[in-house]
Structures are given as C-alpha cells and as structure tokens.
Design an enzyme around this catalytic site. Structure first.
Site, PDB file in Angstrom:
ATOM      1  N   HIS A 139       5.887   2.838  -5.314  1.00 36.52           N
ATOM      2  CA  HIS A 139       5.289   2.641  -4.160  1.00 36.52           C
ATOM      3  C   HIS A 139       6.288   2.486  -2.897  1.00 36.52           C
ATOM      4  CE1 HIS A 139       2.939  -0.070  -1.315  1.00 36.52           C
ATOM      5  NE2 HIS A 139       1.844   0.407  -1.969  1.00 36.52           N
ATOM      6  N   ASP A 216       7.973  -3.602 -11.249  1.00 35.26           N
ATOM      7  CA  ASP A 216       6.561  -3.849 -10.187  1.00 35.26           C
ATOM      8  C   ASP A 216       5.369  -3.754 -10.837  1.00 35.26           C
ATOM      9  OD1 ASP A 216       4.438  -3.366  -8.610  1.00 35.26           O
ATOM     10  OD2 ASP A 216       5.528  -1.716  -7.128  1.00 35.26           O
ATOM     11  N   GLN A 219       0.238  -3.143 -10.484  1.00 37.75           N
ATOM     12  CA  GLN A 219      -0.673  -2.557 -11.022  1.00 37.75           C
ATOM     13  C   GLN A 219      -0.951  -2.672 -12.420  1.00 37.75           C
ATOM     14  OE1 GLN A 219      -3.011  -0.827  -9.339  1.00 37.75           O
ATOM     15  NE2 GLN A 219      -2.108  -0.578  -7.253  1.00 37.75           N
ATOM     16  N   LYS A 242      -4.998  -8.244  -5.797  1.00 37.85           N
ATOM     17  CA  LYS A 242      -5.406  -7.242  -6.734  1.00 37.85           C
ATOM     18  C   LYS A 242      -5.903  -7.858  -8.244  1.00 37.85           C
ATOM     19  CE  LYS A 242      -1.767  -3.959  -4.854  1.00 37.85           C
ATOM     20  NZ  LYS A 242      -2.222  -2.886  -4.183  1.00 37.85           N
ATOM     21  N   CYS A 380       0.699   4.925  -0.225  1.00 39.80           N
ATOM     22  CA  CYS A 380       2.088   4.516   0.138  1.00 39.80           C
ATOM     23  C   CYS A 380       2.807   5.053  -1.058  1.00 39.80           C
ATOM     24  CB  CYS A 380       1.921   2.994   0.189  1.00 39.80           C
ATOM     25  SG  CYS A 380       0.968   2.125   1.507  1.00 39.80           S
TER      26      CYS A 380
HETATM   27  N1  PMP Z   1       3.534  -1.601  -5.817  1.00 34.13           N
HETATM   28  C1  PMP Z   1       2.380  -1.105  -6.317  1.00 34.13           C
HETATM   29  C2  PMP Z   1       2.528  -0.170  -7.450  1.00 34.13           C
HETATM   30  C3  PMP Z   1       1.295  -1.082  -5.435  1.00 34.13           C
HETATM   31  O1  PMP Z   1       0.099  -0.448  -5.946  1.00 34.13           O
HETATM   32  C4  PMP Z   1       1.357  -1.885  -4.361  1.00 34.13           C
HETATM   33  C5  PMP Z   1      -0.094  -2.046  -3.629  1.00 34.13           C
HETATM   34  N2  PMP Z   1      -0.643  -1.116  -3.435  1.00 34.13           N
HETATM   35  C6  PMP Z   1       2.331  -2.592  -3.909  1.00 34.13           C
HETATM   36  C7  PMP Z   1       3.530  -2.518  -4.800  1.00 34.13           C
HETATM   37  C8  PMP Z   1       2.545  -3.479  -2.860  1.00 34.13           C
HETATM   38  O2  PMP Z   1       1.626  -4.776  -2.894  1.00 34.13           O
HETATM   39  P1  PMP Z   1       1.372  -5.673  -1.896  1.00 34.13           P
HETATM   40  O3  PMP Z   1       0.755  -4.953  -0.710  1.00 34.13           O
HETATM   41  O4  PMP Z   1       0.431  -6.524  -2.307  1.00 34.13           O
HETATM   42  O5  PMP Z   1       2.462  -6.304  -1.533  1.00 34.13           O
END
Ligand code: PMP
Length: 423
Positions: A139, A216, A219, A242, A380
């Site tokens: 991401h 990270d 997910q 999430k 993203c």
């Molecule tokens: N890493 C991953 C794999 C994600 O899916 C996301 C959110 N889509 C993020 C990081 C970022 O999370 P946040 O916007 O809640 O900080």
C-alpha cells in the site's frame, strides 16, 4: 479475510456459540438500510468495516457519561477515562499477544504507525546506503514513508517483485535481502489482491540476515488471529476502522527494547518526564510515543471492537470469510469477460477483477445502483497496478457479516453491468 494464519495464541477465550451470520448481521445497524431502493450489500470492507452496536454504544456512553482527558486529572472522571483508555491498551496487547502493555502505542492508524517507525527507527538505526526491503504489493502507506526517509537520510528502497498470480517471488526476495538490508517492511495481506504473504518465513529469513521486520497488519488483524510473539516480528501495525472499531485510532506494536532504543516521534504534552528550556527528558513507554491528547474514545471503542471480535472468535471469522471466497471465486470466474486480478494460492476474502469493455469506475457505479458497495480504482497500490498493466480494478472485499446471498447479488449486478455495456 485471512484464511490460514495459524498462531500459537494461548487459548484463553471462553467457548462460544456456533457462528451465526444472521445473528451477527443484527449487531450492525448500518446493514439494515437500503441504497437506491435495494438492501445494502456492503463489500467495501478492505477500505473500512461497519461498526457493531457494541462499539457505537461504547463510544456514545463514554462521550455521554465518562468523558474527560486522560493521565492528567486527579478527578473522578479523568481517572475513569484513564482506566478505560489503559484497559483498551491491555485489550490490544492481548489481541496481538504482545508481552507487555507498553509495547502497544496508540496511533491514528496503520499509516501513522509506519511513519512513526520510518521516522524514529530511521533516526536511531539507519544511515545513508542502508536498505529497506518492501514488496511490489505494498500500500502507498508502506512505500512513501520509506521514500521520504530516503530523501532525508539517503537510505535505499528495494522492492521484491510478485508473479502473475500476485504472489511474492520468494527467490527474488531472498536475493534482495542483502548485507545492507536493515529493515523489511511487508504487508501481511494485500489489500488490492488478497494475497496472504508467508510472513513467518519472511521474518525468519530477515532475522537470519540481521534485519528487523515491520508487518503491515491493516488487512490481517481484522480477519484472523495474530500472535506477534509467535511471529517474532519487530513491529506490527493495524487500523481500528478496518477492525469494526472507530476511525482515527490504531496501534503500533513494537518489541520493547527496540521501542526503547528509538527517539520520540512527536514532541508535546504526555510524552515528557520533565521539561526545561535547556533540556527535556522523556516519559516511559508507550507514552514517549503518544504526544498530545490521544484519541481517548477511539481507543476505548477499539477495545470494544476487540472484545466483540474475540467473543465471536477470530478462527470462526477466518473460516467464514474463507468460505465466502470459495463460494465467490468460481461464480465470478464463470462470468464471461471477467478477469480476476490476484489468484494466489493463499488468499484472503478479496476479489479484485476487471470486466471486458467496462471501465472499473463504471462497474462500481452500476453496482452501487444495485445497492452493492465495492471499491474501484488503484486501491492505493499504483505500482502494483502498473505491474499488472492496469490502472485499477473493481474490488469486492468480504467481512464477517457478509453472506452467500450477497455474493449472488454481486454476481447478478456484474452481469447486468455487462449487459448494459453490450447494448
Ligand atoms: N496498509 C494496507 C495493506 C491497507 O489496506 C491500508 C488501508 N487501505 C493501509 C495500509 C492504510 O491504513 P490507514 O488508512 O487506516 O492508515
């Protein structure tokens, strides 16, 4: 959404009733609504999940009855709020099976957690020429902080590629894991493809070369049991929103000795021991990393979300979501002109796809007219989209409250989108 992230978490949760999706759905008020005259089918869970009444009620109650700032006042309400806030930290600790509460730092979410590590671990442990190894499926929040650090310190970003199924090429990963690699930062589960990465092996390999590992967990945390001690990761980051909790709150786990070796990320109230104009000393962990008034009610709401999830049982959640994926995959494949992007052998409950002749945004808009909420775009993960030669995909992502009937609605809506563009 994660299917096989086994862990050696101690079995301390009490026995639970069998998984009953209808009973679970009743816990989520948002799911009762209609959208464009159709029952809402919410399949945008990888972006953000809906909230159970337990979380909504906890947040309401704290703002109504128990609200005060934490760690400062000696008065009754402040003490109550502080106790609840610290109890929430304890819940996060137990949820991740971290050793100590002070290894849990409350942050805004995964993004802030990774930025904290980049800034603070970077300052303490990295110098020009040191390498940070990530993967092609990260991401943006696990790419850009390392690029910013590179601009500041001269560190070098290395990227391990994926194959056509969206699986990490472990040979390439090992090849890139060199003597200058100081940190491996990798997603547990890809938000765009659903791939579950072999993080156990990644951590083992990285540690054998003396590199630290950040996972990270944005997910993975909501969808299967995670045990940071069994994994032996150095950092693990996740977001509350999430995980059926509030937005604006998440947590960073870090091994104590590592967090202790790192300087504060931000300065201000809460994070100090003593301040003068010439010299300031810092508070103990985790407060050293929590400058300013925290998201008190967010943390307490996150604690309620964790209680809720643990009562249902992460293993049952993982099983349910895996069954949904097994049900959805062949039905999606049967649709002529639909191509799944992300077909890894180990996959979480995420179906990303392209539809011949229909732009992903049009697919998203037409599905919305059927009450089906999905995400369309690059998720993203622009470099990953480039790797697959697409500008984006349409993504359906499953959660504990989704049903087979909802997948039938999704499939039918996709077929109708296709019809519309065929005319
Ligand atoms: N890493 C991953 C794999 C994600 O899916 C996301 C959110 N889509 C993020 C990081 C970022 O999370 P946040 O916007 O809640 O900080």
């Amino acid at each position: 959404m994660v299917t096989e992230m086994s862990s050696s978490r101690p079995k301390i949760d009490p026995p639970r009733p069998a998984f009953d999706v209808e009973r679970i759905r009743a816990d989520f008020p948002a799911l009762r609504q209609t959208v464009h005259g159709r029952p809402l089918v919410y399949l945008d869970n990888a972006a953000s999940a809906q909230k159970p009444s337990r979380v909504i009620e906890t947040v309401r109650r704290y703002y109504t009855d128990d609200y005060a700032n934490v760690h400062r006042g000696l008065h009754y309400l402040s003490e109550r709020a502080s106790d609840a806030f610290e109890a929430a930290r304890g819940k996060v600790r137990a949820f991740l099976n971290a050793r100590e509460d002070r290894e849990i730092v409350f942050v805004r979410g995964t993004t802030e957690a990774i930025n904290l590590v980049a800034s603070s671990f970077g300052q303490a442990h990295l110098k020009a020429g040191d390498e940070i190894l990530i993967t092609e499926m990260e991401h943006h929040s696990n790419i850009v902080p390392w690029q910013l650090l590179g601009e500041r310190l001269g560190t070098v970003l290395k990227v391990a590629p994926v194959n056509d199924a969206g699986e990490l090429l472990m040979d390439e990963f090992e090849r890139l894991l060199g003597p200058r690699t100081r940190l491996v930062a990798v997603t547990h589960v890809s938000n765009a493809l659903g791939t579950i990465n072999p993080v156990e092996r990644i951590i083992e390999l990285a540690h054998a070369r003396g590199a630290r590992v950040l996972i990270d967990g944005a997910q993975s945390a909501p969808h299967a049991a995670v045990d940071v001690q069994a994994l032996d990761c150095d950092f693990y980051a996740f977001s509350g929103h999430k995980l059926y909790g509030p937005t604006g709150i998440g947590a960073l786990y870090g091994k104590r000795e590592l967090l202790e070796s790192m300087p504060p990320y931000q300065g201000g109230g809460e994070m100090i021991r003593e301040v003068s104009f010439t010299r300031t000393t810092y508070a103990e962990l985790p407060f050293k990393f929590e400058a300013g008034t925290p998201h008190i009610v967010g943390a307490i709401g996150l604690g309620a979300a964790i209680d809720y999830l643990r009562e249902i049982g992460l293993d049952a959640v993982a099983r349910h979501e895996s069954e949904l994926l097994d049900y959805a995959t062949p039905r999606l494949r049967e649709i002529p002109g639909l191509r799944l992007v992300g077909t890894a052998a180990r996959k979480a409950g995420i179906a990303s796809f392209l539809l011949d002749g229909v732009h992903t945004h049009d697919v998203g808009t037409i599905l919305d007219r059927h009450g089906v909420a999905v995400r369309a775009g690059h998720h993203c993960t622009m470099p990953l989209m480039t790797r697959f030669g697409v500008s984006g995909t349409t993504r359906a992502s499953f959660a504990l409250y989704n049903t087979r009937a909802e997948i039938d609605v999704l499939v039918e809506a996709i077929r109708q989108a296709q019809e519309l563009f065929r005319r």
